[in-house]
Design a protein around this motif. Sequence first.
Motif, PDB file in Angstrom:
ATOM      1  N   THR A  82      37.121  41.100  45.223  1.00  0.00           N
ATOM      2  CA  THR A  82      36.461  39.837  45.575  1.00  0.00           C
ATOM      3  C   THR A  82      37.441  38.673  45.474  1.00  0.00           C
ATOM      4  N   VAL A 134      34.068  44.424  38.141  1.00  0.00           N
ATOM      5  CA  VAL A 134      34.957  44.496  36.981  1.00  0.00           C
ATOM      6  C   VAL A 134      36.199  43.656  37.275  1.00  0.00           C
ATOM      7  N   PRO A 135      36.543  42.716  36.378  1.00  0.00           N
ATOM      8  CA  PRO A 135      37.772  41.933  36.578  1.00  0.00           C
ATOM      9  C   PRO A 135      38.989  42.863  36.705  1.00  0.00           C
ATOM     10  N   ILE A 136      39.891  42.515  37.592  1.00  0.00           N
ATOM     11  CA  ILE A 136      41.076  43.346  37.822  1.00  0.00           C
ATOM     12  C   ILE A 136      41.803  43.651  36.511  1.00  0.00           C
ATOM     13  N   ASP A 137      41.921  42.655  35.642  1.00  0.00           N
ATOM     14  CA  ASP A 137      42.678  42.875  34.417  1.00  0.00           C
ATOM     15  C   ASP A 137      41.949  43.760  33.394  1.00  0.00           C
ATOM     16  N   GLN A 165      37.138  36.336  43.559  1.00  0.00           N
ATOM     17  CA  GLN A 165      37.192  36.038  42.125  1.00  0.00           C
ATOM     18  C   GLN A 165      38.046  37.058  41.359  1.00  0.00           C
ATOM     19  N   GLN A 166      38.756  37.915  42.093  1.00  0.00           N
ATOM     20  CA  GLN A 166      39.641  38.934  41.515  1.00  0.00           C
ATOM     21  C   GLN A 166      38.875  39.960  40.673  1.00  0.00           C
ATOM     22  N   GLU A 167      37.735  40.387  41.210  1.00  0.00           N
ATOM     23  CA  GLU A 167      36.957  41.466  40.613  1.00  0.00           C
ATOM     24  C   GLU A 167      36.973  42.649  41.576  1.00  0.00           C
TER      25      GLU A 167
END
Length: 185
Positions: A54, A151-154, A56-58
């Motif tokens: 996304t 889920v956030p990438i990190d 939003q980096q998810e």
Amino acid sequence: MKELQKWKQLRSRLVFDNQWCKVRQDEIQLPTGEIIDDFFVNVRPDIALVVPVTPQQEIVLVRQYRHGVGEILLELPAGAFNPEIEKAEAAAAREMTEETGYHCQNLIKLATLYDNPVKDTNTIHIFLGKNAEDSGQQILDITEQIEVVLVPIDAILEKIIHGEICVSGSVAALFLALNHLKISA
């Protein structure tokens, strides 16, 4: 050490032919000359798998029940397709939208991998989908009950390490995507 050689297929016949499962029995000759008359192969369709990210980096994942192992698993959206009828990229986009309700303007091909080359014929086509947007509606098959999980990438690597994401195709695709995103950042 001798040079590696392919096995010689002497005969092959379909011993089980169903819409969802095909099994082939091959008679093969090994490079040593030994003949094996009952080497069974699963004739499976190819898989298109996408890593939707996304703005939003998810990463968009799906949680669903998998009857073969009797578990509810967290994985990437994916599905079977016939490469003679549909292109891998189109199948990946279709599966992502059907399973998650998300779509991307374009997909980036990351790799084509063998699923289980010991006994299966298919490959997994892996794509990255940047700027995945929620279109608002899943289109699920009768056997699908899917929870969409962002889920956030990190946090992805931690979920893999702790076994929360443990489906091999998803794990491979996530590592390829994380590597691609690191390089292109």
